[in-house]
Design a protein around this motif. Structure first.
Motif, PDB file in Angstrom:
ATOM      1  N   ASN A   1       0.810  -1.222   0.000  1.00 25.46           N
ATOM      2  CA  ASN A   1       0.000   0.000   0.000  1.00 25.46           C
ATOM      3  C   ASN A   1       0.840   1.268   0.000  1.00 25.46           C
ATOM      4  O   ASN A   1       0.432   2.287   0.537  1.00 25.46           O
ATOM      5  CB  ASN A   1      -0.970   0.002   1.189  1.00 25.46           C
ATOM      6  CG  ASN A   1      -0.252   0.088   2.530  1.00 25.46           C
ATOM      7  OD1 ASN A   1       0.960  -0.141   2.608  1.00 25.46           O
ATOM      8  ND2 ASN A   1      -0.972   0.407   3.589  1.00 25.46           N
TER       9      ASN A   1
ATOM     10  N   GLY B   1      -1.288  -6.976   2.553  1.00 22.52           N
ATOM     11  CA  GLY B   1      -0.213  -6.657   3.480  1.00 22.52           C
ATOM     12  C   GLY B   1       0.951  -7.628   3.331  1.00 22.52           C
ATOM     13  O   GLY B   1       0.810  -8.735   2.785  1.00 22.52           O
ATOM     14  N   THR B   2       2.097  -7.224   3.842  1.00 25.94           N
ATOM     15  CA  THR B   2       3.305  -8.022   3.667  1.00 25.94           C
ATOM     16  C   THR B   2       3.215  -9.366   4.384  1.00 25.94           C
ATOM     17  O   THR B   2       3.687 -10.382   3.864  1.00 25.94           O
ATOM     18  CB  THR B   2       4.532  -7.236   4.150  1.00 25.94           C
ATOM     19  OG1 THR B   2       4.656  -6.050   3.364  1.00 25.94           O
ATOM     20  CG2 THR B   2       5.809  -8.053   4.002  1.00 25.94           C
TER      21      THR B   2
ATOM     22  N   THR C   1       0.548 -11.168   4.904  1.00 25.60           N
ATOM     23  CA  THR C   1      -0.295 -12.004   4.059  1.00 25.60           C
ATOM     24  C   THR C   1       0.459 -12.441   2.813  1.00 25.60           C
ATOM     25  O   THR C   1       0.363 -13.592   2.373  1.00 25.60           O
ATOM     26  CB  THR C   1      -1.573 -11.246   3.659  1.00 25.60           C
ATOM     27  OG1 THR C   1      -2.257 -10.841   4.830  1.00 25.60           O
ATOM     28  CG2 THR C   1      -2.487 -12.114   2.819  1.00 25.60           C
TER      29      THR C   1
ATOM     30  N   PRO D   1      -0.626   1.763   9.692  1.00 23.93           N
ATOM     31  CA  PRO D   1      -0.861   0.639  10.617  1.00 23.93           C
ATOM     32  C   PRO D   1      -0.341  -0.697  10.106  1.00 23.93           C
ATOM     33  O   PRO D   1       0.067  -1.542  10.901  1.00 23.93           O
ATOM     34  CB  PRO D   1      -2.392   0.617  10.749  1.00 23.93           C
ATOM     35  CG  PRO D   1      -2.814   2.013  10.462  1.00 23.93           C
ATOM     36  CD  PRO D   1      -1.868   2.515   9.410  1.00 23.93           C
ATOM     37  N   SER D   2      -0.313  -0.886   8.789  1.00 20.08           N
ATOM     38  CA  SER D   2       0.081  -2.185   8.237  1.00 20.08           C
ATOM     39  C   SER D   2       1.570  -2.315   7.960  1.00 20.08           C
ATOM     40  O   SER D   2       2.046  -3.382   7.588  1.00 20.08           O
ATOM     41  CB  SER D   2      -0.692  -2.451   6.931  1.00 20.08           C
ATOM     42  OG  SER D   2      -0.374  -1.455   5.960  1.00 20.08           O
ATOM     43  N   TRP D   3       2.341  -1.242   8.139  1.00 17.86           N
ATOM     44  CA  TRP D   3       3.764  -1.296   7.816  1.00 17.86           C
ATOM     45  C   TRP D   3       4.556  -2.030   8.898  1.00 17.86           C
ATOM     46  O   TRP D   3       4.293  -1.869  10.100  1.00 17.86           O
ATOM     47  CB  TRP D   3       4.337   0.108   7.690  1.00 17.86           C
ATOM     48  CG  TRP D   3       3.868   0.871   6.498  1.00 17.86           C
ATOM     49  CD1 TRP D   3       3.003   0.440   5.520  1.00 17.86           C
ATOM     50  CD2 TRP D   3       4.231   2.212   6.150  1.00 17.86           C
ATOM     51  NE1 TRP D   3       2.814   1.431   4.598  1.00 17.86           N
ATOM     52  CE2 TRP D   3       3.545   2.528   4.951  1.00 17.86           C
ATOM     53  CE3 TRP D   3       5.054   3.163   6.730  1.00 17.86           C
ATOM     54  CZ2 TRP D   3       3.676   3.767   4.330  1.00 17.86           C
ATOM     55  CZ3 TRP D   3       5.177   4.398   6.124  1.00 17.86           C
ATOM     56  CH2 TRP D   3       4.505   4.690   4.928  1.00 17.86           C
ATOM     57  N   SER D   4       5.566  -2.758   8.488  1.00 20.23           N
ATOM     58  CA  SER D   4       6.443  -3.432   9.453  1.00 20.23           C
ATOM     59  C   SER D   4       7.302  -2.423  10.207  1.00 20.23           C
ATOM     60  O   SER D   4       7.738  -2.681  11.339  1.00 20.23           O
ATOM     61  CB  SER D   4       7.341  -4.446   8.733  1.00 20.23           C
ATOM     62  OG  SER D   4       8.116  -3.804   7.730  1.00 20.23           O
TER      63      SER D   4
ATOM     64  N   GLU E   1      -0.675   6.653  13.980  1.00 22.08           N
ATOM     65  CA  GLU E   1      -0.634   5.690  12.883  1.00 22.08           C
ATOM     66  C   GLU E   1      -1.766   6.021  11.929  1.00 22.08           C
ATOM     67  O   GLU E   1      -2.922   6.134  12.346  1.00 22.08           O
ATOM     68  CB  GLU E   1      -0.783   4.252  13.397  1.00 22.08           C
ATOM     69  CG  GLU E   1       0.343   3.806  14.309  1.00 22.08           C
ATOM     70  CD  GLU E   1       0.219   2.342  14.721  1.00 22.08           C
ATOM     71  OE1 GLU E   1      -0.471   1.580  13.994  1.00 22.08           O
ATOM     72  OE2 GLU E   1       0.794   1.966  15.757  1.00 22.08           O
TER      73      GLU E   1
END
Length: 311
Positions: free
Chosen positions: A22, A51-52, A54, A144-147, A169
């Motif tokens: 994203n 997302g990564t 997934t 929120p979805s970033w590592s 976030e």
């Protein structure tokens, strides 16, 4: 995420499935891979936003074939788990150099004196970053979805500015819109940053000083690995040198070696990554449209990649 019969059927409706992250450069790269493969290797390619975490599960299970932009050291635990010697995932050898940290604008430095991460502990300085009157400055730490986002939260805890700053976030387009607005209105702002990124072309951005990376002071556990990750982690130094690579399922090398030869030849530059971000975030081009035009203009470059050779 569990993969059932329906998702597997969807994944294999196309010859290849490319995970699309994203953020702009990953979205463009995913579509450049799609257009190049469809045009030159005559395979059908489906680009799926995910997302990564997934995506890596899909690479391991066979539901996903390619991830266009895997950041290190952010995803070190995932790559060690899936991309080791006997793992099901392969990282392409060529990567793009990058860096990560906390940034501000030149105006903020001049107005507040904030020049280093340590300055975020000074409430007299961070008061200028308080936009809602709650007594704390705000700092965007990522999507929120970033590592990288939980790692920035760990760093804020370790340095101590989690107590003086409210950590936000939100999606990247919202975070960057806040930077644009602050720069336009001459308001102070501090935010998590990474390069290559279009923000450095748009504004006079300053990376905050902090101690150099020291592996003995970097103990990062990601939320997926331990529910008590934040309490067990510490990172009171700057990030290690970063880079990102294309990842692909190792079975792809057997199933379609021409595709993996192509992936191993891709050698985007940092400037090209910035141009991708500019096209999507500033010019408001769709990643798919930009990618299609890019492939059309760079046929010779793509031809070299198909042979497994860089430009």
């Amino acid at each position: 995420m569990a993969y059932g019969i329906a998702s597997a059927a969807c994944a294999h409706a196309a010859d290849l499935v490319v995970a699309m992250p994203n953020w702009p450069s990953g979205q463009v790269t995913a579509n450049i891979i799609k257009d190049s493969v469809e045009k030159n290797l005559h395979l059908s390619v489906e680009v799926k936003e995910m997302g990564t975490m997934t995506a890596f599960a899909g690479l391991a299970s066979g539901d996903v074939d390619i991830h266009p932009e895997v950041w290190l050291p952010n995803l070190k635990s995932l790559t060690e788990k899936y991309a080791g010697k006997d793992g099901p995932v392969q990282l392409a050898e060529i990567g793009v150099p990058a860096w990560q940290g906390v940034c501000t604008t030149r105006q903020t430095v001049e107005k507040t004196g904030i020049q280093a991460v340590a300055d975020l502990l000074d409430v007299k300085k961070t008061a200028a970053l308080d936009t809602d009157g709650d007594g704390q400055g705000e700092l965007w730490i990522g999507a929120p979805s970033w590592s990288s986002t939980p790692i920035e939260r760990i760093r804020a805890n370790s340095y101590g500015y989690a107590k003086t700053m409210r950590l936000l976030e939100m999606p990247e387009d919202m975070g960057m819109a806040a930077v644009d607005a602050a720069a336009a209105t001459d308001k102070p702002i501090v935010f998590a940053c990474y390069s290559p990124h279009v923000v450095f072309r748009l504004h006079d951005i300053v990376k905050l000083d902090e101690p150099t990376y020291d592996p003995s002071k970097w103990h990062v556990i990601l939320p997926a690995d331990d529910p008590d990750w934040l309490a067990k982690s510490s990172a009171s130094v700057g990030w290690d040198a970063a880079r990102f690579h294309i990842a692909y399922s190792k079975v792809l090398a057997t199933r379609n070696p021409k595709v993996t030869t192509f992936l191993e030849g891709i050698d985007f530059t940092a400037d090209e990554i910035t141009q991708m971000s500019y096209a999507v975030e500033v010019d408001r081009q769709s990643p798919a449209d930009y990618a299609k035009a890019w492939v059309g203009k760079n046929a010779d470059r793509v031809a070299k990649w198909l042979k497994g050779s860089a430009k």
